[in-house]
Design an enzyme around this catalytic site. Sequence first.
Site, PDB file in Angstrom:
ATOM      1  N   MET A   1       6.929  -5.253  -6.111  1.00 34.63           N
ATOM      2  CA  MET A   1       8.099  -5.882  -5.231  1.00 34.63           C
ATOM      3  C   MET A   1       9.137  -6.329  -6.222  1.00 34.63           C
ATOM      4  O   MET A   1       9.778  -7.111  -6.202  1.00 34.63           O
ATOM      5  CB  MET A   1       7.661  -7.228  -4.802  1.00 34.63           C
ATOM      6  CG  MET A   1       6.744  -6.939  -3.537  1.00 34.63           C
ATOM      7  SD  MET A   1       7.059  -5.969  -2.191  1.00 34.63           S
ATOM      8  CE  MET A   1       8.149  -7.062  -1.291  1.00 34.63           C
ATOM      9  N   GLN A  53       3.258 -12.967 -11.796  1.00 31.73           N
ATOM     10  CA  GLN A  53       2.737 -11.744 -11.892  1.00 31.73           C
ATOM     11  C   GLN A  53       3.231 -10.999 -13.066  1.00 31.73           C
ATOM     12  O   GLN A  53       4.119 -10.735 -13.543  1.00 31.73           O
ATOM     13  CB  GLN A  53       3.181 -10.498 -10.856  1.00 31.73           C
ATOM     14  CG  GLN A  53       2.536  -9.586 -10.957  1.00 31.73           C
ATOM     15  CD  GLN A  53       2.896  -8.596  -9.449  1.00 31.73           C
ATOM     16  OE1 GLN A  53       2.405  -7.523  -9.307  1.00 31.73           O
ATOM     17  NE2 GLN A  53       3.793  -9.016  -8.710  1.00 31.73           N
ATOM     18  N   CYS A  83       0.221  -1.144 -10.216  1.00 33.79           N
ATOM     19  CA  CYS A  83       1.946  -0.560 -10.338  1.00 33.79           C
ATOM     20  C   CYS A  83       1.795   0.676 -10.797  1.00 33.79           C
ATOM     21  O   CYS A  83       1.297   1.053 -11.958  1.00 33.79           O
ATOM     22  CB  CYS A  83       2.847  -1.618 -10.654  1.00 33.79           C
ATOM     23  SG  CYS A  83       4.514  -0.911 -10.619  1.00 33.79           S
ATOM     24  N   LYS A 122      -4.660  -8.042  -9.706  1.00 31.42           N
ATOM     25  CA  LYS A 122      -4.349  -7.011  -8.760  1.00 31.42           C
ATOM     26  C   LYS A 122      -4.508  -5.705  -8.944  1.00 31.42           C
ATOM     27  O   LYS A 122      -4.029  -5.317 -10.287  1.00 31.42           O
ATOM     28  CB  LYS A 122      -2.843  -7.327  -8.217  1.00 31.42           C
ATOM     29  CG  LYS A 122      -2.562  -6.365  -6.997  1.00 31.42           C
ATOM     30  CD  LYS A 122      -1.234  -6.862  -6.552  1.00 31.42           C
ATOM     31  CE  LYS A 122      -0.709  -6.170  -5.036  1.00 31.42           C
ATOM     32  NZ  LYS A 122      -0.835  -4.626  -5.432  1.00 31.42           N
ATOM     33  N   HIS A 154      -5.774  -3.190  -3.713  1.00 28.82           N
ATOM     34  CA  HIS A 154      -4.717  -2.231  -2.858  1.00 28.82           C
ATOM     35  C   HIS A 154      -5.571  -1.274  -2.517  1.00 28.82           C
ATOM     36  O   HIS A 154      -6.044  -0.497  -3.598  1.00 28.82           O
ATOM     37  CB  HIS A 154      -3.560  -1.764  -3.465  1.00 28.82           C
ATOM     38  CG  HIS A 154      -2.772  -1.112  -2.749  1.00 28.82           C
ATOM     39  ND1 HIS A 154      -1.196  -1.003  -3.107  1.00 28.82           N
ATOM     40  CD2 HIS A 154      -2.901  -0.287  -1.922  1.00 28.82           C
ATOM     41  CE1 HIS A 154      -0.682  -0.081  -2.097  1.00 28.82           C
ATOM     42  NE2 HIS A 154      -1.374   0.245  -1.526  1.00 28.82           N
ATOM     43  N   ASN A 194      -5.101  -5.718   0.245  1.00 25.44           N
ATOM     44  CA  ASN A 194      -3.838  -5.248   0.409  1.00 25.44           C
ATOM     45  C   ASN A 194      -3.737  -3.769   0.611  1.00 25.44           C
ATOM     46  O   ASN A 194      -4.510  -3.121   0.315  1.00 25.44           O
ATOM     47  CB  ASN A 194      -3.348  -5.467  -1.072  1.00 25.44           C
ATOM     48  CG  ASN A 194      -1.727  -5.236  -1.256  1.00 25.44           C
ATOM     49  OD1 ASN A 194      -1.421  -4.408  -2.214  1.00 25.44           O
ATOM     50  ND2 ASN A 194      -1.023  -5.527  -0.166  1.00 25.44           N
ATOM     51  N   GLY A 195      -2.495  -3.595   1.510  1.00 27.79           N
ATOM     52  CA  GLY A 195      -2.326  -2.064   1.547  1.00 27.79           C
ATOM     53  C   GLY A 195      -2.077  -1.689   3.012  1.00 27.79           C
ATOM     54  O   GLY A 195      -3.612  -1.770   3.823  1.00 27.79           O
ATOM     55  N   GLY A 196      -1.181  -1.420   3.563  1.00 29.59           N
ATOM     56  CA  GLY A 196      -0.892  -0.771   5.042  1.00 29.59           C
ATOM     57  C   GLY A 196      -1.278  -1.954   6.192  1.00 29.59           C
ATOM     58  O   GLY A 196      -1.368  -1.575   7.215  1.00 29.59           O
ATOM     59  N   ARG A 218       6.052  -5.683   1.961  1.00 30.68           N
ATOM     60  CA  ARG A 218       7.228  -5.290   2.582  1.00 30.68           C
ATOM     61  C   ARG A 218       7.329  -5.739   3.760  1.00 30.68           C
ATOM     62  O   ARG A 218       8.487  -6.119   4.096  1.00 30.68           O
ATOM     63  CB  ARG A 218       7.179  -3.925   2.335  1.00 30.68           C
ATOM     64  CG  ARG A 218       7.759  -3.456   1.010  1.00 30.68           C
ATOM     65  CD  ARG A 218       7.451  -2.022   0.272  1.00 30.68           C
ATOM     66  NE  ARG A 218       7.843  -1.719  -0.911  1.00 30.68           N
ATOM     67  CZ  ARG A 218       7.108  -2.302  -1.903  1.00 30.68           C
ATOM     68  NH1 ARG A 218       6.131  -2.596  -1.727  1.00 30.68           N
ATOM     69  NH2 ARG A 218       7.720  -1.902  -3.215  1.00 30.68           N
TER      70      ARG A 218
END
Length: 318
Positions: A1, A53, A83, A122, A154, A194-196, A218
């Site tokens: 982000m 973060q 990331c 993360k 993720h 996390n993710g989707g 997002r």
Amino acid sequence: MMDWTDRHCRHFHRRLSSQALLYTEMVTAPALVRGGALHLLDHDPEDAPVALQLGGADPDELARAAGLGMGAGFDEVNLNCGCPSDRVQSGTFGAVLMKNPALVKKCCAAMIAEVDVPVTVKCRIGVDDQDPEEALPEFLAQIAAAGVERVTIHARKAWLMGLSPKENRDIPPLDYDLVQRMKMLFPNLHITLNGGIDTLDQAVEMLEKGFDGVMIGRAAYHRPWDILGQADQRVFGTQPAARRPEDVAREMLPHIRAHLASGGRLHQVTRHMLGLFHGRPGARQWRRILSEGAVRPDAGVSLVEQALEAVQERALSA
């Protein structure tokens, strides 16, 4: 982000949910320790709880950065090992760290020794040609041995070569089942998925499956009222006073006035608020007025009030 969850964004999101844990955009440890960019730690204490973060790969430097974050009042320090951007690859941190769990262990141990707030991680389920069935448990075992008690996973691999950061959010397949098996394998780890996940219905479903938490990025940014505005009641079980998106917009006005008085520009705040009325009458007018007008040098609070009036007029005629 990166460039999204800045202090203005977090202040806005906190007006929507009093309970959700918010995260800063990733701040690199070298920028804080060597670059002296302490302005990156600016935040409003009213926005707590907020996790800082961090990006980095040097244990000593990360420990010092974590100490600066704790001193600035952050409630958690999170090490980003997920990331996949070119920038973090060139600095050998972010998702690259999935290849070196022993180094991540040292980084986490150094940060834990430095601060009194939780140090979390993360990560991805793996990178490149790693077998996630082997790489992820080894990674989790190492950070758990360092004293980490909470991790956000993720549920996709990251492909460091051949895919852009955007493609890395969509193309590698999700493997929720693998992450769920990690919860059984590491029962003492607080595991956030996390993710989707882009609706509260999905989030609640995953919590009911046994995950300790769900991270939404997002979707929460683009549809903040639908997700953050409903999270306290649906996820945390609180009964907030009856509120509307219009109320949240008005609650942002003191923050906007203070930002303008300090020399800031209106669009620096309102760009995060464009999705507030997503799917509701007047959403298009709200976005248009703010998108076109907030970038003008003389734009002020009156523009937000004008956009609110347009929303109300559209709602009455709908």
